[in-house]
Design a protein around this motif. Sequence first.
Motif, mmCIF file in Angstrom:
data_model
loop_
_atom_site.group_PDB
_atom_site.id
_atom_site.type_symbol
_atom_site.label_atom_id
_atom_site.label_comp_id
_atom_site.label_asym_id
_atom_site.label_seq_id
_atom_site.Cartn_x
_atom_site.Cartn_y
_atom_site.Cartn_z
ATOM 1 N N SER A 33 43.058 -17.396 42.407
ATOM 2 C CA SER A 33 41.678 -17.650 42.828
ATOM 3 C C SER A 33 40.693 -16.873 41.951
ATOM 4 O O SER A 33 39.652 -17.411 41.554
ATOM 5 N N ALA A 34 41.030 -15.623 41.673
ATOM 6 C CA ALA A 34 40.150 -14.814 40.826
ATOM 7 C C ALA A 34 40.055 -15.414 39.420
ATOM 8 O O ALA A 34 38.967 -15.481 38.828
ATOM 9 N N ALA A 35 41.185 -15.849 38.889
ATOM 10 C CA ALA A 35 41.182 -16.459 37.553
ATOM 11 C C ALA A 35 40.366 -17.758 37.555
ATOM 12 O O ALA A 35 39.586 -18.009 36.625
ATOM 13 N N ALA A 36 40.531 -18.556 38.611
ATOM 14 C CA ALA A 36 39.775 -19.805 38.705
ATOM 15 C C ALA A 36 38.282 -19.519 38.830
ATOM 16 O O ALA A 36 37.454 -20.189 38.195
ATOM 17 N N ALA A 37 37.936 -18.507 39.633
ATOM 18 C CA ALA A 37 36.525 -18.146 39.791
ATOM 19 C C ALA A 37 35.940 -17.666 38.464
ATOM 20 O O ALA A 37 34.810 -18.028 38.104
ATOM 21 N N ALA A 38 36.712 -16.869 37.739
ATOM 22 C CA ALA A 38 36.245 -16.382 36.438
ATOM 23 C C ALA A 38 36.055 -17.548 35.463
ATOM 24 O O ALA A 38 35.055 -17.603 34.727
ATOM 25 N N LEU A 39 36.997 -18.472 35.470
ATOM 26 C CA LEU A 39 36.902 -19.632 34.584
ATOM 27 C C LEU A 39 35.687 -20.485 34.941
ATOM 28 O O LEU A 39 34.930 -20.903 34.054
ATOM 29 N N LEU A 40 35.492 -20.737 36.240
ATOM 30 C CA LEU A 40 34.336 -21.531 36.658
ATOM 31 C C LEU A 40 33.034 -20.824 36.309
ATOM 32 O O LEU A 40 32.073 -21.460 35.853
ATOM 33 N N THR A 41 33.003 -19.519 36.510
ATOM 34 C CA THR A 41 31.809 -18.758 36.154
ATOM 35 C C THR A 41 31.524 -18.873 34.663
ATOM 36 O O THR A 41 30.386 -19.103 34.249
ATOM 37 N N PHE A 42 32.567 -18.740 33.854
ATOM 38 C CA PHE A 42 32.413 -18.875 32.404
ATOM 39 C C PHE A 42 31.868 -20.256 32.044
ATOM 40 O O PHE A 42 30.943 -20.381 31.236
ATOM 41 N N VAL A 43 32.436 -21.300 32.660
ATOM 42 C CA VAL A 43 31.998 -22.671 32.362
ATOM 43 C C VAL A 43 30.542 -22.866 32.779
ATOM 44 O O VAL A 43 29.741 -23.428 32.030
ATOM 45 N N PHE A 44 30.190 -22.390 33.996
ATOM 46 C CA PHE A 44 28.816 -22.553 34.454
ATOM 47 C C PHE A 44 27.834 -21.786 33.577
ATOM 48 O O PHE A 44 26.749 -22.295 33.257
ATOM 49 N N ILE A 45 28.191 -20.580 33.170
ATOM 50 C CA ILE A 45 27.306 -19.807 32.296
ATOM 51 C C ILE A 45 27.137 -20.510 30.961
ATOM 52 O O ILE A 45 26.041 -20.613 30.414
ATOM 53 N N ARG A 46 28.243 -21.035 30.441
ATOM 54 C CA ARG A 46 28.184 -21.755 29.162
ATOM 55 C C ARG A 46 27.289 -22.995 29.267
ATOM 56 O O ARG A 46 26.457 -23.248 28.386
ATOM 57 N N LEU A 47 27.479 -23.766 30.351
ATOM 58 C CA LEU A 47 26.639 -24.956 30.545
ATOM 59 C C LEU A 47 25.171 -24.561 30.729
ATOM 60 O O LEU A 47 24.278 -25.221 30.193
ATOM 61 N N TYR A 48 24.946 -23.499 31.483
ATOM 62 C CA TYR A 48 23.578 -23.037 31.709
ATOM 63 C C TYR A 48 22.931 -22.637 30.380
ATOM 64 O O TYR A 48 21.779 -23.022 30.103
ATOM 65 N N ASN A 49 23.653 -21.885 29.559
ATOM 66 C CA ASN A 49 23.125 -21.478 28.253
ATOM 67 C C ASN A 49 22.872 -22.680 27.353
ATOM 68 O O ASN A 49 21.884 -22.719 26.614
ATOM 69 N N ARG A 50 23.779 -23.643 27.394
ATOM 70 C CA ARG A 50 23.606 -24.844 26.575
ATOM 71 C C ARG A 50 22.342 -25.603 27.003
ATOM 72 O O ARG A 50 21.556 -26.057 26.165
ATOM 73 N N ARG A 51 22.150 -25.723 28.330
ATOM 74 C CA ARG A 51 20.950 -26.414 28.819
ATOM 75 C C ARG A 51 19.687 -25.660 28.423
ATOM 76 O O ARG A 51 18.682 -26.277 28.056
#
Length: 178
Positions: free
Chosen positions: A83-101
């Motif tokens: 769960s922690a790894a999945a949360a970290a991965l999702l956080t990374f993806v969301f931050i990346r998408l947010y930065n891209r936007r």
Amino acid sequence: LTLSMDYVDLLSQTQEELGNYKAALAYHKEYMIYKDSIFNDENKKKIADLETQRLTEVKNKEIELKNSELKRQTLIRNIILISAAAAALLTFVFIRLYNRRRKIKFDTQVKEVEMKALRSQMNPHFIFNSLHSINKYVIENDKENASAYLSKFANLMRLILENSREQEVPLEKDLDAL
């Protein structure tokens, strides 16, 4: 004890056959004591065996419970780690998408600002006034002023169009345009 019991039993039977009933009875009582003693020892042995078996079963159940608890704790730990790894991965993806936007939005704003700057440089009112002034010189037959004004206006248009293609313009060109 078994041999003594058998010996006393034979003595009891022998005394009974001889007609000595008191001695036969005494030997028979002694026989019963041996028999009860052996029976009690066997019962104690059976009880001890049953108790050992019960303790073994209890220990086995305790071991099974400990093993199942260990497996449960391992499963919980693994679930938490995943769960922690999945949360970290999702956080990374969301931050990346947010930065891209944000970058896309920023680039869009930069393009809009560039277009506004170009429009402000090429203000239609300014162009109209310049052409109108050139037209006035032509009508008044002031060929020198009309030609000079038209040359300056053409140079200004060329500089503005050239500068609009590039992101950075040297200070000299910008001063020339001004």
